[in-house]
Each structure stands twice: as C-alpha cells, then as structure tokens.
Write an enzyme that holds these catalytic residues in place. Structure first.
Site, PDB file in Angstrom:
ATOM      1  CG  HIS A 461      -0.165   0.003   2.512  1.00 32.87           C
ATOM      2  ND1 HIS A 461       0.382   1.140   3.056  1.00 32.87           N
ATOM      3  CD2 HIS A 461       0.146  -1.023   3.344  1.00 32.87           C
ATOM      4  CE1 HIS A 461       1.013   0.823   4.180  1.00 32.87           C
ATOM      5  NE2 HIS A 461       0.889  -0.486   4.377  1.00 32.87           N
ATOM      6  CD  GLU A 535       1.606  -6.251   7.698  1.00 30.49           C
ATOM      7  OE1 GLU A 535       1.592  -7.427   7.296  1.00 30.49           O
ATOM      8  OE2 GLU A 535       2.546  -5.461   7.431  1.00 30.49           O
TER       9      GLU A 535
END
Ligand SMILES: [Zn+2]
Length: 924
Positions: A461, A535
């Site tokens: 990201h 994550e």
C-alpha cells in the site's frame, strides 16, 4: 528553361518525385520494367545513424559515398536495394534523456522508475527519428524507405533474442564473473572500444609491502595494492629466481595480504624493479594472469570507486585512499623511490568517468571457445569442424570472402582479433534490448527465452501518516493513505497500465483497499478482496510509536508478537501462502496485482524465493513499490514456475552487429531451416519476405574506419556464426570529415558546419561534390565551404550549358548524333565513360568525379560548345541539326555519368530534355 537554376525548389521537388515513383524500391523497378527480375542483385544496408542525432557532415559524406555506388549500380541494371534505418544507441540516448531530466525536473531515472523512464526515452527517440530521416532525404540518398528499420523495433528484438538463444545453445554465450570496464559515473559496464585513453602525469611509487618483504614493486595506484594476491617476476630474472613459488603473509598498511611469488613471461624485466604486484580484481591484465596461475581474487573497490576494505580505508574514495596509503608508507619508511611518470588513464568516452576495472557477473560472448561450425564457410571451414569465433572472423577476411578496403585496414583488423577478449554484452542501463534470461526465483537457475504466461505484481500500500510517524501498523487499524500515499499509488497504477491487468486482489484494510482502487482505476481491472491478505496482527503495540514501544518493553524489536496477543510470523506465512496458492490456481494465465502489506507480502516473496521464514530479516518492500513475478514453465532444475527477468540490457553493438540480416527478414523470413521460418525466401522472387535470399550477403558496406572494430568486426562474427555467411562482400572504410585546417569539428573549437544550412544555400549536389572530390578512400576529408561554393558554380554551369543546348534545339527533324563529323567527340566520351565506370567499380569515386567535372567544364563547355557556336548560329538547317544532335548527346550522357554524384540538377535537366523519363533508372 529558367535563366536561373532554383536549387531549393528543384531539390525538394525532385526528391519527392523520386519517392512518389517508388523506384527506390527494387521490387517496383522490376514491376515497372526498369530492372530485369533475374538481374544481379546489389544490396547495401545503411550504417544506422543514432536515432537522436542530427545530420552532420560525417553523415552527409557517408550517405553520399553510398548513394554514388547505389545509383550507379541501379542505372547499370542491377536489382539494387539500399535499406535505411536508425540506431537506438542505447547508452548515448539514455544519457541524453537523463541529462535533460536532471536539468529540467531535478530527477534521475530511479525517481521515475523503469517503465516511466523508458516511456520518455522512447518518446524522445521517436521524435528525434523524424528529424534525422528527413535530413538524410535532404542529401538525396536513394534509400528504400518502405523497408526502414530501427535497431530497437519488434523485428529486431526477435532477431536479438533468437541470436542470443542460438549462441547460448552453442555454448558461445555464458554468464561469468570477469574483470570488466566499469564506469562509476554512468554506473554501467562499457566495452573496450568505448574507452578512450588519456595520458596524465602521475607519481610512480616504488615500495615494499612491509620491511621484511624481499621484493620491491612499483605502481601509480597504491590504493589497489591492498587487493594484491601475488608478485610476478620474469622466469629468467636471476635476482628473483630463488623466491618463485614461495608464499608470504604480510601486513600492508594494516591490511593482511597473502602474497605468492609467481614467474610469468609477460613481466618486463627492465621495467621498474622487474617485479609486478598482481591485483586480479582491479586490472584486466592481472585478472588474466590470475586465471593462468590460479590466484585468488580480492575485490577492494566498489561500483562507486570507493574502498571496501576493512579498517580505516573503508568507504574512502580511491584518490583519498591513495594519499592515506602513501602517507603511511612514508611514515614507515617503505617507499624507495618516488618519480613522475605518465599514466595511461582509461576514461569512458560517453560520460568522461574514469574507468575502474572491477570483477562483475555479466553475460559474455566467448571468442576463444571451440565449437562446431554449423556451416561450411569461407573456403576452408567445414560443417561440423571445431572452430572458435576468432578463427571464423579471421578466415572471413584471409579467405577473401570479405574484402576490406583500403587494404591497409586488413592488417589492423587481424591484429585486433588476436588481442580480442571475450565480449561483455550486458549493460546496466534500461534503454535497449533486455537480456532474454529469466532466473528461477526459487533456485536461481537461468532460463533463456522463457515463455512467460502471466505476471503477478505485488504492491505494498501507499504511505499513511502512521508510516510517516513510524507507528506499528498491523491488522487491527484502518489508517487511510495520505497525499503522498495516493500519489505513489497512482504512479504504481500508471506503471502497470500497459501490463493488461486482469484483476486486483487486495487486503480489505483501508490503506490496501485505497491503493487497489487507484490501481484498478488506472488499469481498468476489477477488484476483489481477500481477508487472508491482511497485515500481521501486532497485538498490544498496534498504533504505538517506536519511542513508546521502547519505553514500555525496553526494545522496539519485540518478537514474537504472539506474546502481545498478536500473530507469529509462521502463522502469517501460512495464511498468506495458502491464499496465494489458491489464487494462483483460480486465476491461471491471468495478470494479477496483489495489494497488501509490508510483512505479509515480504513473507510471500520469501516463499517464492524458496526461503521459508527462519527468523532472519525480511526483504523490505517500500510503499507502493511494484515487485514483478513472472510465471512461466516449470523450472528444469527445481520445478518452481516464478521467475525474475534479468534487469540488464544488451550492448547496443549486439543488435547493430546483426544489422545486415535483421533488416532483411532474419529470422522471420530466414533461409531454409534457421529457427522456424514462417516462409522460405526464394531467390529471384519479389517482396521483402524474399530479401534474405536475394540480398544477403550484402554487396557493399560503407562505414567510417573508426568503427572497424566496434561494428564491422562484430558483424562478421555474428553472420559467420549464425548464418554461415559474410555480412557483405566489400567493406569500404571512409575517413573522417575535418575542417579546412584538418581539425576535427567540435563544439569547443566552434568550427561546426551544418550541412542542411549549406544545402539550402548551395544545394545538396554541391555539398556532395565538395565532400567527394579530392579525397581517396580511407583518408580524412578536408572540408572547405569555398569548395561547396565552387561546386554550386558548377551546378550553375551545367544549367547554363543545358540552357544553351536547349535554346538551339532545331524546330524540324532530329538527327542521330553519330555522324562522321561527330564521331571523334562521341568516341572520346565513350572512353571517358569507360574510365569513370572503372573508377567507380574500384571505389575511386573522387577520381571519377574529378574526371567528369573537368570534362563538362573544360572540354564540353569550353571547347566543344565554343567550337559549335558558329555553326549553330549561321549553319544550314542540316548543319544546325547535326551540331545540336552532338551537343544533346554529350549533355545527356554527361548527365547520366554525373547523376550518382549530383543527382538533383542532373535529374531536373534530363527530364526537361526527355519529359516523363526518370534519369535515376536510365541505362548507364
Ligand atoms: Zn528453479
């Protein structure tokens, strides 16, 4: 006829008419009946000018030089093809764009990324190309533009990949670590021929490594001596004989060295102390010596010309290290002599950087390796015979298969081959043909020309405020992208635009989701979310800064996070791996972007690299950085199927070396069974698909002598190896164009001349003559604007002569020119034609042009016309007609002979006398 010859108008109109006629294309010449289908072929391939270049006098000379023989042979009735094209000139073009980028945007290529940088270089090259090809036309070059090629287009790329594969399979291309010329300024390898040598004065130091070492050595580069592994002496040197074979452990400026004393014939007994410190990692000669004597290699200097040796020298620039070392040696009283010496410094021609010889893992063409010739060639090498590329290159010339003119260059060619080292063909630049090798990500095995079925792109990201603040950002938080992050995501999307993305699979966490959405928008792909891509769970430390974590736990490196209520690395690895394998199966053959997070993606990357998590640091993936994984056939060694493409590109001369046949349809339309041709070219048949059979080997090549090694020799290597042919029958090397004083044209001297400006003023015909007359083949041209003026006057003279003849055209009957009275002049002209023909055949263009000039001006105009004037004015109608017939015949024949040299004015006048007939295809 106009009283005044309007050069500008005529030259523009005539070139357009030639192009429109299609007659530069030999197929059209056959179709229209100007050339017989079974006529002998004559082919030339233009040495491609750099795509970003502008036409200078050197080009103007080279183009004229070739155009003369091309026009001559076309008029003689041969099936004549002259193929145009441009060269991408990898390093030169890239350097130009980089310079501009730095100047205008204060960015380097890495700031832009490979994709975007290449987009810009290609755009620049395309725009520039239009300029140079327009300028080549302006000089009158009769090139078949329908066959125009570019060294970096798709067809040439196929040729490069095919050649690489074939030579790799023959064992002639290998990857190895050798000492190469490294340009620390350009950050790339460069070839021996791109290195210039500058003489500089330097200090030569004679010293011992330490007090008790028995032999003193001399050097101008003491900083490299920390990489010495031997001292070499001449085998017959009585002074040192007793030491040969012994090994010493010494400490040199605080660095421990292991030195072996070796004997080698190449050492000069009388030079310095007669002993040589051998530095295998930082000198090509020493590297070769080290190979012979099996010496170890110790690298002490890196790609940035900094020392990499443990201790005080570490990280120092080489020059700085030199001073430090000399100071230490002085302090220890180890220097025996210090003297001024001239040092031959190797400098990169392109960047001006001082070359640092370094050992590098690169791709090479092996010139001394024995392989089996695939062909019977060059009157002496049989199919299946064991040969080396060097032998092949020599035989091509010694057998007479290739004729090098002037002959004196033959010797230098053969000498150069003697000393030729393996050719390093890989470069660390982006603009160029990519090396067609894929490394298995799991085991590292190289695969040539892998069939890539699809690609996966891992994208972390973009930046969030927490990234910026250095806060732990795991699976529990939903921080959005910040402005930087959004820009980064957009750039990643742009870079992926041309990759035909089918699907974006994203972690559902906001920062990944936003990144995925931006990429999907840029690429037009669909998005799906996968919970298992989230994550790692950091437990209690989520959202805390490094300072806070350190304060609480005594360290910020707390692992495992499991203790804090989070996940273990193994747990994350497991879920990510399972998810990705499932997607691999579900989206077989599709191009997929995975947007996710630093740790989760790093664990996946580790897995692809065949490294399960073992506690060692993970690969760092920067925000919105794209990691490309290419999926192909299973690896022959380990069965995995994800690959990484070699990031390097080819030496630009690799593609230029194939220029004579890559432009004629190889390998798509190759002869017989090379590769898998889609068509077998047939000799005699029309169309580009038959060019290989009709026009290769080419007949003639006309480059400058300065690229005899860089290009001509490599062309002979490649076509000998891949086709069993020579690239050309004759290579005529021309000289350099210099100014009237014999100096090279250069910006610093301010003596530059723009041939296009001169062409507007005096005409391309006049420049062509000025460049050709007065210079024998292989000699440098002394260019003088006065000469151009002189030949402009000659154009005017021809015009006036023609006008005079035209004004005396009788109204009534025409007579044949060959009457008894005219016989003498016509025979003389035939003798002249014979001489001119012989001169051109022997590439003595200057003699042919001079002869014609003198004939037209001093014989035809001054004597013959003068003598006929009275008759034309006061003679009977019959007498007038007879005189006119003579003058017209002599004029038209002179125009024909002058046409290869001065194509514009001759074509214009000829068409006035013979409307509807084109001189360029008239019979010689
Ligand atoms: Zn493998």
């Amino acid at each position: 006829m106009d009283p005044r010859y309007n050069i500008k108008e005529v030259e523009a109109r005539i070139y357009e008419a030639w192009e429109k006629s299609g007659l530069f294309n030999p197929d059209v010449c056959v179709e229209k009946g100007f050339t017989r289908k079974d006529a002998e072929p004559f082919s030339v391939v233009l040495p491609p000018p750099n795509v970003t270049g502008t036409l200078h006098l050197g080009h103007a000379y080279e183009d004229t030089f070739q155009d003369i023989i091309v026009r001559f042979e076309r008029m003689r009735g041969k099936r004549t093809l002259w193929v145009p094209g441009t060269d991408h000139a990898a390093i030169a073009t890239q350097a130009k764009v980089e310079k501009e980028l730095l100047k205008t945007e204060k960015k380097n290529r890495h700031d832009l990324g490979r994709e975007e940088f290449l987009r810009r270089v290609n755009a620049f090259a395309k725009e520039s190309r239009d300029t140079i090809v327009r300028q080549i036309r302006r000089m009158g070059a009769s090139l078949d533009w329908s066959r125009e090629a570019y060294t970096l287009d798709d067809e040439r790329n196929l040729a490069v990949r095919t050649a690489f594969k074939e030579m790799y399979d023959l064992g002639l291309i290998y990857r190895g670590s050798r000492v190469v010329n490294w340009d620390p300024k350009g950050q790339t390898v460069i070839s021996d021929d791109e290195v210039t040598h500058e003489e500089r004065t330097a200090k030569m130091y004679t010293f011992r490594y330490e007090k008790d070492f028995p032999i003193a050595i001399s050097t101008t580069r003491p900083e490299t001596k920390v990489g010495d592994t031997a001292v070499a002496v001449h085998p017959s040197d009585e002074r040192y004989k007793k030491f040969v074979g012994r090994e010493f452990d010494v400490t040199f400026v605080g660095v421990p060295l292991h030195i072996k004393i070796i004997a080698d014939e190449s050492v000069e007994k009388d030079f310095g102390t007669g002993a040589l410190g051998v530095t295998p990692a930082h000198s090509m000669a020493d590297w070769e010596m080290a190979q012979k004597h099996k010496l170890p290699l110790v690298q002490v200097i890196d790609e940035y010309a900094r020392m990499t040796i443990e201790g005080t020298l570490n990280g120092k620039k080489t020059l700085e290290a030199r001073e430090l070392i000399v100071a230490q040696l002085k302090e220890q009283g180890l220097i025996e002599k210090e003297e001024e010496a001239t040092q031959n410094v190797s400098v990169s021609e392109r960047t001006g950087g001082v070359i640092e010889p370094l050992p590098k893992l690169q791709w090479f063409v092996a010139v001394d390796k024995i392989f089996k010739s695939q062909f019977s060639i060059f009157n002496g090498i049989k199919k299946g015979q064991a040969v080396t590329l060097k032998e092949l290159m020599k035989k091509a010339v010694t057998s007479g298969s290739v004729k090098i003119l002037p002959e004196r260059f033959e010797k230098s060619y053969l000498r150069w081959i003697e000393n030729l080292r393996d050719w390093c063909i890989s470069r660390q630049i982006w603009f160029g043909h990519r090396i067609p090798v894929w490394y298995c990500m799991s085991c590292g095995e190289p695969h040539v020309d892998m069939n890539i079925k699809s690609k996966w792109f891992l994208v972390r990201h973009g930046e969030t405020d927490w990234n910026k603040e250095g806060r732990a950002q795991g699976s529990r938080s939903d921080t959005p992208l910040n402005d930087t992050g959004r820009t980064q995501a957009k750039e990643a999307g742009k870079a992926l635009k041309n990759e035909k993305i089918d699907l974006v699979i994203s972690s559902p966490q906001l920062r990944a989701k936003e990144t995925a959405e931006i990429i999907a928008r840029e690429t037009g792909a669909e998005i799906m979310f996968d919970e298992t891509l989230r994550e790692m769970d950091y437990g209690d430390i989520e959202g805390k800064s490094i300072e806070e974590i350190t304060k609480e736990h005594g360290t910020f490196l707390i692992r495992p996070y499991k203790k804090l209520g989070g996940e273990s690395f193994e747990e994350v690895e497991k879920r990510v791996k399972t998810a990705l394998h499932a997607h691999r199966k579900a989206y077989e053959g599709k191009n997929v972007v995975i947007t996710g997070h630093g740790v989760a993606l790093a664990l996946f990357l580790n897995h692809v690299n065949g490294k399960p998590f073992d506690g060692s640091p993970l690969p760092r993936i920067d925000n919105a950085k794209v990691v490309t994984l290419e999926i192909g056939n299973p690896c022959a060694k380990c069965g995995a199927d994800m690959y990484e493409e070699d990031p390097d590109t080819f030496d630009t001369w690799f593609s230029s070396a194939m220029w004579t046949f890559s432009t004629l349809g190889w390998p798509s339309f190759a002869k017989a069974s090379e590769g898998k041709p889609s068509h077998t070219p047939k000799k005699g048949e029309l169309g580009p698909e038959n060019d290989m059979a009709n026009y290769h080997p080419t007949s003639f090549m006309g480059p400058g002598y300065e690229i005899l090694y860089l290009w001509v020799a490599r062309m002979i290597l490649m076509s000998g190896c891949l086709l069993g042919e020579t690239p050309f029958h004759t290579v005529a090397l021309h000289g350099i164009v210099r100014d009237a004083k014999g100096q090279k044209f250069s910006k610093s001297l301010g003596n530059g001349v723009d041939p296009l400006v001169l062409a507007e003023q005096y005409g391309a015909d006049a420049i062509r003559m000025a460049l050709i007359v007065g210079t024998a083949l292989g000699n440098d041209v002394k260019f003088d604007e006065q000469k151009v003026k002189g030949y402009r006057n000659f154009s005017t003279k021809i015009w006036n002569v023609a006008r005079f003849v035209e004004m005396n055209k009788p109204a009534g009957d025409r007579r044949p020119p060959k009457t008894d009275r005219n016989h003498h002049h016509i025979t003389k002209l035939e003798t002249l034609k014979h001489e001119v023909t012989t001169y051109i055949e022997h590439i003595e263009f200057h003699l042919a042009a001079e002869k014609l000039y003198h004939y037209v001006w001093h014989t035809f105009a001054d004597k013959i016309i003068e003598a006929e004037k009275e008759r034309l004015k006061n003679g009977t109608d019959d007498e007038k007609a007879e005189s006119y017939a003579l003058l017209e015949h002599l004029l038209l024949e002179s125009l024909k002979m002058l046409h290869p040299f001065m194509p514009f004015v001759t074509e214009e006048i000829y068409q006035i006398f013979k409307p509807g007939v084109m001189l360029m295809v008239e019979k010689w």
